[in-house]
Design an enzyme around this catalytic site. Sequence first.
Site, mmCIF file in Angstrom:
data_model
loop_
_atom_site.group_PDB
_atom_site.id
_atom_site.type_symbol
_atom_site.label_atom_id
_atom_site.label_comp_id
_atom_site.label_asym_id
_atom_site.label_seq_id
_atom_site.Cartn_x
_atom_site.Cartn_y
_atom_site.Cartn_z
ATOM 1 N N ASP A 1 0.815 -1.211 0.000
ATOM 2 C CA ASP A 1 0.000 0.000 0.000
ATOM 3 C C ASP A 1 0.849 1.262 0.000
ATOM 4 O OD1 ASP A 1 -2.680 1.315 0.424
ATOM 5 O OD2 ASP A 1 -1.702 1.979 2.271
ATOM 6 N N GLU B 1 1.108 -0.567 -5.131
ATOM 7 C CA GLU B 1 0.111 0.475 -5.373
ATOM 8 C C GLU B 1 0.889 1.792 -5.444
ATOM 9 O OE1 GLU B 1 -3.061 3.462 -3.833
ATOM 10 O OE2 GLU B 1 -1.719 2.471 -2.443
#
EC number: 2.4.1.18
Length: 635
Positions: free
Chosen positions: A315, A368
Amino acid sequence: MAHVKPFSLFTEFDIDLFKAGKHYRLYEKFGSHITTREGVEGTYFAVWAPSAKSVSVIGDFNFWVEGVHQLNVRWDSSGIWEGFIPLIGKGNLYKYKIESHHNNVTTVKADPYARRCEHPPKTASIIWDDSYAWKDKDWMKKRKKHNAIDAPFSVYEVHLGSWKRHLEEKRFLSYFELADSLVNYVKDMNFTHVELMPIMEYPYDPSWGYQLTGYFAPTSRFGYPEEFKYLIDKLHQNDIGIILDWVPSHFPEDAHGLGFFDGSSLYEHPDKRKGYHPDWKSLIFNYERNEVRSFLISNAIFWLDQYHADGLRVDAVASMLFLDYSREDGEWEPNIHGGKENLAAISFFKELNKEVYKSFPDVQTIAEESTAFPMVSKPVFSGGLGFGMKWMMGWMHDTLEYFSKDPIYRKHHQNDITFSLAYAFTENFMLPLSHDEVVYGKNSILGRMPGDEWQRFANLRLLYGYMFTHPGTKLLFMGGEFGQYNEWNFEKSLDWNLLEFEPHKNLQNYYKALNTLYKTTPALYENGFSNEGFEWISFDDHENCVMSYIRKGYDAKHNLIVVCNFTPTVRENYKIGIPIKAKLKEIFNSDAKAFGGSDVLNNKQIITKKDPWNGRDYSAEITLAPLAISVFEFK
């Protein structure tokens, strides 16, 4: 009451590796470990607290009183406190009470390495071990081919707390219940993988799991650690891989968490310009500190090792790569070269990916990452960060922007829908329609589609068809597959009642059929990351809002022709260029009646003519259904 006995699991080599930031299995040493010492069963504790002047284990076994069980500091300047406490074990609650040399501060902390945590809002760690017997041997042997970059990779992104709830009892489904309902659903829908939003323990539901306090413990919201293993096992037994969201970018300031752990900035960077995230009001790991790097890499390895995860979706990578991320001038300090790149974070990612792929060559790490930072998914040995894949955020943004426009205006924006192919092979891209796109007033994916109900569903079928025939792997957030009307709400179940209505049921069947087409058609995945897998036929027919292209696998005989019509106008005798003399058969059409379409199909075999078009020697005339994608194979 038994006192702390001197004992250690650490060797001198362990300590050297830890200090150097090269110990990648710290979970085998730190934390609480049930063991036997001199014939007496008990628990060994080890915690890193270099600024402490004393560390006590407090818990339900000593009435939470400090000083009764005071750990011993190691003599080697490692900052590790450790010891064996007899006669306590599985199920006992505990924390560390730390008195600091730093301004005489006292902190009470959960164990950073705890394998189980109390159910929030309670915050204690729990001594735990399990002897789960895995039954996924077949999957583990063959998963390399399922996770390969030339394999079909269709991911269903899930938030376990809101995928489906027990409505009568107003509670979450348990890991055991999900091992039936979720696994059966994903298998029936023909997804290849599930991606779980962060499953590690977190205190605050509205964070969706992205503010972690228990990095080595699956959240107790849904059951015990071994029950989470059972869920993963069931996925594997049904040939479904599992990707875990992993958050090495930041952590919350909760009193029991990692922040200010031993009275000093231990895990977070001491300089707020590098150690505090203004958007998320959270602390940023100190990637310059060797022991913190070891902690994070050990955590990544832990989930791959102990829980058989098939990959990690990392993330907020962009927030780690850039020192000026979400900061104004004067709020950040350039690196030693005067640039804005976080050199320590870049080094960390390279080290992480080298270790992951060295130890688990059959998994994937997925970044990401929302910027144009180069070579994110290229190998470390060639100068890249070493990730297996990267989210294609530009494709997501441009595609949703294009589809939100009324078809009458799309001819002025053809470049929005074709531009992604200009850079599609610079990285190993995954095409995401994730949870981030259906919250905070952005509307659901279906809700963004223009027109009446029929057109909205037709547009959505076209969007999904375009995604599956575009190079790259695929990811869809739960609910998108049946046309969730409302934005995602983490506090309630998806609107499964919508499946009582034909348009939603047809859309669900359509997405299932897309997954089947994708998994059984090598031209759609074998060269998904290579320009050898894609060739434009026409991208410039903006007047008709039509584009056409060829998808190619390893065997040219199985190449596909794909044509997209982005308007609700039926176009008969539409001519496209074909590179060879051949016959074409339509094998997929999003306008089929079974999917809720108007059934404008190409039912007859189409024969190419020696009539040059689109720069090819041959051409064919086809019928374009309204707001639809057609896929043809060569016969």
